[in-house]
Motif scaffolding. Structure first.
Motif, PDB file in Angstrom:
ATOM      1  N   VAL A  24      -9.612 -16.968  -2.477  1.00 19.49           N
ATOM      2  CA  VAL A  24      -9.800 -15.730  -3.249  1.00 19.49           C
ATOM      3  C   VAL A  24      -9.847 -14.521  -2.314  1.00 19.49           C
ATOM      4  CG1 VAL A  24     -11.328 -14.503  -4.844  1.00 19.49           C
ATOM      5  CG2 VAL A  24     -10.948 -16.957  -5.117  1.00 19.49           C
ATOM      6  N   THR A  25     -10.408 -14.701  -1.112  1.00 20.72           N
ATOM      7  CA  THR A  25     -10.397 -13.627  -0.122  1.00 20.72           C
ATOM      8  C   THR A  25      -8.954 -13.237   0.217  1.00 20.72           C
ATOM      9  OG1 THR A  25     -12.495 -14.364   0.834  1.00 20.72           O
ATOM     10  CG2 THR A  25     -11.095 -12.990   2.218  1.00 20.72           C
ATOM     11  N   ALA A  26      -8.084 -14.227   0.341  1.00 16.73           N
ATOM     12  CA  ALA A  26      -6.665 -13.937   0.610  1.00 16.73           C
ATOM     13  C   ALA A  26      -6.068 -13.097  -0.504  1.00 16.73           C
ATOM     14  CB  ALA A  26      -5.885 -15.247   0.761  1.00 16.73           C
ATOM     15  N   LEU A  27      -6.439 -13.413  -1.735  1.00 18.75           N
ATOM     16  CA  LEU A  27      -5.963 -12.645  -2.893  1.00 18.75           C
ATOM     17  C   LEU A  27      -6.382 -11.183  -2.767  1.00 18.75           C
ATOM     18  CD1 LEU A  27      -6.354 -13.793  -6.577  1.00 18.75           C
ATOM     19  CD2 LEU A  27      -7.173 -11.562  -5.905  1.00 18.75           C
ATOM     20  N   TRP A  28      -7.652 -10.953  -2.452  1.00 14.25           N
ATOM     21  CA  TRP A  28      -8.139  -9.580  -2.363  1.00 14.25           C
ATOM     22  C   TRP A  28      -7.556  -8.842  -1.174  1.00 14.25           C
ATOM     23  CZ3 TRP A  28      -9.399  -7.676  -6.567  1.00 14.25           C
ATOM     24  CH2 TRP A  28     -10.162  -8.367  -7.518  1.00 14.25           C
ATOM     25  N   PHE A  29      -7.331  -9.535  -0.077  1.00 14.87           N
ATOM     26  CA  PHE A  29      -6.662  -8.897   1.058  1.00 14.87           C
ATOM     27  C   PHE A  29      -5.245  -8.485   0.677  1.00 14.87           C
ATOM     28  CE2 PHE A  29      -9.292 -10.813   4.807  1.00 14.87           C
ATOM     29  CZ  PHE A  29     -10.401 -10.141   4.331  1.00 14.87           C
ATOM     30  N   GLY A  30      -4.576  -9.347  -0.090  1.00 15.54           N
ATOM     31  CA  GLY A  30      -3.240  -8.996  -0.571  1.00 15.54           C
ATOM     32  C   GLY A  30      -3.274  -7.768  -1.463  1.00 15.54           C
ATOM     33  N   ALA A  31      -4.312  -7.692  -2.300  1.00 15.67           N
ATOM     34  CA  ALA A  31      -4.460  -6.525  -3.179  1.00 15.67           C
ATOM     35  C   ALA A  31      -4.671  -5.257  -2.368  1.00 15.67           C
ATOM     36  CB  ALA A  31      -5.627  -6.743  -4.136  1.00 15.67           C
ATOM     37  N   ALA A  32      -5.436  -5.368  -1.268  1.00 18.71           N
ATOM     38  CA  ALA A  32      -5.710  -4.192  -0.438  1.00 18.71           C
ATOM     39  C   ALA A  32      -4.464  -3.720   0.303  1.00 18.71           C
ATOM     40  CB  ALA A  32      -6.819  -4.521   0.565  1.00 18.71           C
ATOM     41  N   VAL A  33      -3.597  -4.661   0.682  1.00 16.67           N
ATOM     42  CA  VAL A  33      -2.398  -4.324   1.450  1.00 16.67           C
ATOM     43  C   VAL A  33      -1.253  -3.872   0.555  1.00 16.67           C
ATOM     44  CG1 VAL A  33      -0.576  -5.354   2.896  1.00 16.67           C
ATOM     45  CG2 VAL A  33      -2.977  -5.798   3.402  1.00 16.67           C
ATOM     46  N   ALA A  34      -1.202  -4.384  -0.663  1.00 18.43           N
ATOM     47  CA  ALA A  34      -0.028  -4.205  -1.522  1.00 18.43           C
ATOM     48  C   ALA A  34       0.352  -2.739  -1.733  1.00 18.43           C
ATOM     49  CB  ALA A  34      -0.261  -4.887  -2.874  1.00 18.43           C
ATOM     50  N   SER A  35      -0.595  -1.926  -2.155  1.00 16.28           N
ATOM     51  CA  SER A  35      -0.261  -0.536  -2.500  1.00 16.28           C
ATOM     52  C   SER A  35       0.273   0.261  -1.318  1.00 16.28           C
ATOM     53  CB  SER A  35      -1.474   0.163  -3.115  1.00 16.28           C
ATOM     54  OG  SER A  35      -1.783  -0.414  -4.365  1.00 16.28           O
ATOM     55  N   PRO A  36      -0.435   0.307  -0.166  1.00 12.57           N
ATOM     56  CA  PRO A  36       0.121   1.077   0.951  1.00 12.57           C
ATOM     57  C   PRO A  36       1.422   0.496   1.499  1.00 12.57           C
ATOM     58  CG  PRO A  36      -1.861  -0.108   1.628  1.00 12.57           C
ATOM     59  CD  PRO A  36      -1.777  -0.218   0.142  1.00 12.57           C
ATOM     60  N   LEU A  37       1.552  -0.839   1.507  1.00 15.22           N
ATOM     61  CA  LEU A  37       2.770  -1.459   2.025  1.00 15.22           C
ATOM     62  C   LEU A  37       3.972  -1.121   1.160  1.00 15.22           C
ATOM     63  CD1 LEU A  37       4.280  -3.401   3.921  1.00 15.22           C
ATOM     64  CD2 LEU A  37       3.606  -5.264   2.371  1.00 15.22           C
ATOM     65  N   ILE A  38       3.860  -1.341  -0.145  1.00 14.39           N
ATOM     66  CA  ILE A  38       4.987  -1.073  -1.041  1.00 14.39           C
ATOM     67  C   ILE A  38       5.305   0.420  -1.066  1.00 14.39           C
ATOM     68  CG2 ILE A  38       5.835  -1.261  -3.411  1.00 14.39           C
ATOM     69  CD1 ILE A  38       5.605  -3.916  -1.936  1.00 14.39           C
ATOM     70  N   ALA A  39       4.262   1.258  -1.031  1.00 14.27           N
ATOM     71  CA  ALA A  39       4.497   2.707  -1.026  1.00 14.27           C
ATOM     72  C   ALA A  39       5.281   3.126   0.213  1.00 14.27           C
ATOM     73  CB  ALA A  39       3.164   3.441  -1.095  1.00 14.27           C
ATOM     74  N   TRP A  40       4.904   2.589   1.380  1.00 13.26           N
ATOM     75  CA  TRP A  40       5.617   2.937   2.612  1.00 13.26           C
ATOM     76  C   TRP A  40       7.056   2.433   2.584  1.00 13.26           C
ATOM     77  CZ3 TRP A  40       7.598  -0.325   6.511  1.00 13.26           C
ATOM     78  CH2 TRP A  40       8.095   0.349   7.622  1.00 13.26           C
ATOM     79  N   LEU A  41       7.248   1.182   2.174  1.00 12.21           N
ATOM     80  CA  LEU A  41       8.606   0.640   2.092  1.00 12.21           C
ATOM     81  C   LEU A  41       9.456   1.426   1.099  1.00 12.21           C
ATOM     82  CD1 LEU A  41       7.850  -3.217   2.111  1.00 12.21           C
ATOM     83  CD2 LEU A  41       8.956  -1.899   3.925  1.00 12.21           C
ATOM     84  N   MET A  42       8.839   1.828  -0.012  1.00 15.66           N
ATOM     85  CA  MET A  42       9.564   2.575  -1.036  1.00 15.66           C
ATOM     86  C   MET A  42       9.970   3.956  -0.529  1.00 15.66           C
ATOM     87  SD  MET A  42       8.396   3.010  -5.000  1.00 15.66           S
ATOM     88  CE  MET A  42       6.944   4.020  -4.601  1.00 15.66           C
ATOM     89  N   GLU A  43       9.070   4.613   0.201  1.00 12.61           N
ATOM     90  CA  GLU A  43       9.389   5.926   0.760  1.00 12.61           C
ATOM     91  C   GLU A  43      10.480   5.817   1.817  1.00 12.61           C
ATOM     92  OE1 GLU A  43       8.392   9.047   0.221  1.00 12.61           O
ATOM     93  OE2 GLU A  43       7.196   8.472  -1.530  1.00 12.61           O
ATOM     94  N   THR A  44      10.498   4.733   2.551  1.00  7.76           N
ATOM     95  CA  THR A  44      11.431   4.576   3.662  1.00  7.76           C
ATOM     96  C   THR A  44      12.781   4.034   3.224  1.00  7.76           C
ATOM     97  OG1 THR A  44       9.530   4.091   5.094  1.00  7.76           O
ATOM     98  CG2 THR A  44      11.717   3.588   5.968  1.00  7.76           C
ATOM     99  N   PHE A  45      12.777   3.043   2.324  1.00  3.07           N
ATOM    100  CA  PHE A  45      14.016   2.347   1.981  1.00  3.07           C
ATOM    101  C   PHE A  45      14.397   2.432   0.505  1.00  3.07           C
ATOM    102  CE2 PHE A  45      11.955  -0.004   5.493  1.00  3.07           C
ATOM    103  CZ  PHE A  45      12.907   0.184   6.475  1.00  3.07           C
ATOM    104  N   GLY A  46      13.517   2.940  -0.340  1.00  3.29           N
ATOM    105  CA  GLY A  46      13.771   2.921  -1.776  1.00  3.29           C
ATOM    106  C   GLY A  46      13.053   1.748  -2.436  1.00  3.29           C
ATOM    107  N   TRP A  47      12.851   1.832  -3.752  1.00  2.00           N
ATOM    108  CA  TRP A  47      12.038   0.815  -4.425  1.00  2.00           C
ATOM    109  C   TRP A  47      12.695  -0.550  -4.467  1.00  2.00           C
ATOM    110  CZ3 TRP A  47      13.547  -1.865  -8.749  1.00  2.00           C
ATOM    111  CH2 TRP A  47      14.608  -1.352  -9.500  1.00  2.00           C
TER     112      TRP A  47
END
Length: 421
Positions: free
Chosen positions: A146-169
């Motif tokens: 479950v800790t892995a799940l929450w770590f994934g939740a913490a990383v998801a938003s900034p990671l996808i936002a950065w990738l989206m800004e750099t390469f598109g959605w």
């Protein structure tokens, strides 16, 4: 330098599956900001796309876990990983369809496939933990999952936002799936369903599993055996408690931000940062709760030891939820919210570990029943919270959460993880 036990590497990959899986399931909520104007989709349609995942994720829990028991964890998690990558590619390919209506259907299909694939993830992980780890570590490992799940939740938003800004959605969705593909290749090459099937497992590591409940690998998965799990009164009772407890899980996970903006009058930016704090605390609490559950079980036995955390932590969660809406300071309210959610997440290890002990020969099926109940808690609770919050009646929203926490705790008075069949 001592070579790590094979089971440590096995669990590291399970941790990776939970971590990357949560990034993939969360990615569309971030990518939606660009998808809606580009694809001509409304926010309501995006809501249905998200619901498609939740629906298939809930419906396929038990069927997927039964398939996992038949084909084994090695094949099943390989299929889960490959299918999640396929679903991400299908989502990114939606613009290739000309008509907006067909784009919407394509996205529904893609997210439905993702939900069906990931439905097997945590039950199959439970089955793997059952075979590879001593019984006195089961709750600890469930908490870390479950800790892995929450770590994934913490990383998801900034990671996808950065990738989206750099390469598109589109590329953001595809690139974020690459780690899953690498993980699948590693899992298929290294993992085995049980330690006795792995050439690198030492006799010492096998000896450490001697106290585990016996398992007959040759026993067929019959309908009688399946129905025995599905109708087990103790499994149904713990599932009912988990369903009720998850009202608070979904309350904090999906509604904290809106509460801070609407009721506490904080800015959108400040609310965004503060609403993320309960997730960080939840990850720490889940790991701690699993360790405590195993220690208490060792000290007091299955029946008493596994009850202690739910009977103490869930009523405490009710107190902190009450304080969340009672304290004048918004920042003290956030602190109370974090502590309330931590008290809820302390219970992940006890719930999942107890379900494994109740059905040690069918842990995948037993934990699938449990997780189905947990998701039903969200499906039932979400419209209730939406209706109450629409009238800005946040005090009643959190009062309901406090009440469900107490009811979920009281049910543990009848849950006996030490039952002998």
């Amino acid at each position: 330098m001592q070579t790590p036990r094979v089971r440590t590497l096995i669990f590291a990959m399970l941790f990776g599956f939970a971590f990357t899986g949560y990034i993939q399931r969360s990615s569309i909520s971030v990518a939606a900001e660009r998808m809606m104007p580009e694809l001509g989709l409304s926010q309501i349609q995006i809501g249905w796309v998200v619901t498609a995942f939740l629906f298939t994720y809930t419906v396929f829990q038990i069927p997927a876990s039964l398939l996992g028991e038949v084909v084994g964890a090695r094949r099943m998690l390989t299929a889960v990983g490959l299918t999640t990558v396929l679903a991400s590619v299908l989502t990114a390919s939606a613009p290739l369809v000309a008509a907006t209506s067909i784009i919407f259907v394509t996205l529904l299909l893609a997210r439905g496939v993702l939900g069906a694939a990931q439905s097997a993830l945590f039950p199959v992980t439970s089955g793997t933990i059952r075979h590879w780890y001593p019984v006195d570590r089961w709750s600890s490992l469930q908490g870390l999952t479950v800790t892995a799940l929450w770590f994934g939740a913490a990383v998801a938003s900034p990671l996808i936002a950065w990738l989206m800004e750099t390469f598109g959605w589109q590329k953001a969705l595809i690139y974020s799936s690459v780690p899953s593909l690498l993980l699948v290749a590693l899992w298929w090459g290294f993992a085995r369903d049980r330690p006795d099937l792995h050439a690198r497992v030492s006799s010492q590591e096998l000896a450490e599993l001697a106290a585990n409940p016996p398992f007959d690998a040759a026993a067929p998965l019959t309908w009688k055996r399946v129905l025995g799990v599905l109708s087990d009164p103790q499994i149904l009772l713990i599932t009912l408690s988990y369903t009720i407890m998850n009202y608070v899980f979904y309350l904090v996970m999906f509604w904290s931000f809106l509460y801070l903006v609407q009721d506490r009058k904080l800015s959108v930016l400040e609310s965004g940062w503060l609403a993320a704090l309960p997730f960080v605390v939840a990850g720490i609490a889940a790991a701690l709760g699993g360790r405590l559950a195993d220690a208490l079980r060792t000290r007091f036995g299955d029946r008493i030891g596994m009850r202690i955390i739910p009977l103490v932590a869930l009523p405490l969660a009710a107190v902190f939820l009450y304080l969340t809406v009672s304290l004048e300071s918004a920042y003290w309210a956030v602190a109370a919210l974090c502590l309330g959610f931590a008290c809820v997440e302390l219970n992940e290890g006890p719930f999942w570990g107890a379900a494994m002990r109740l059905q040690p020969s069918d842990t995948m099926a037993a934990t699938a029943v449990l997780n189905t109940g947990g998701n039903l808690g969200g499906l039932i609770g979400t419209p209730v919270i939406a209706a109450l919050s629409a009238g800005k009646n946040w005090a009643l929203v959190f009062a309901t959460g406090a009440a469900t926490s107490i009811v979920a705790a009281l049910l543990w008075l009848w849950i006996d993880a030490g039952r002998r069949k």
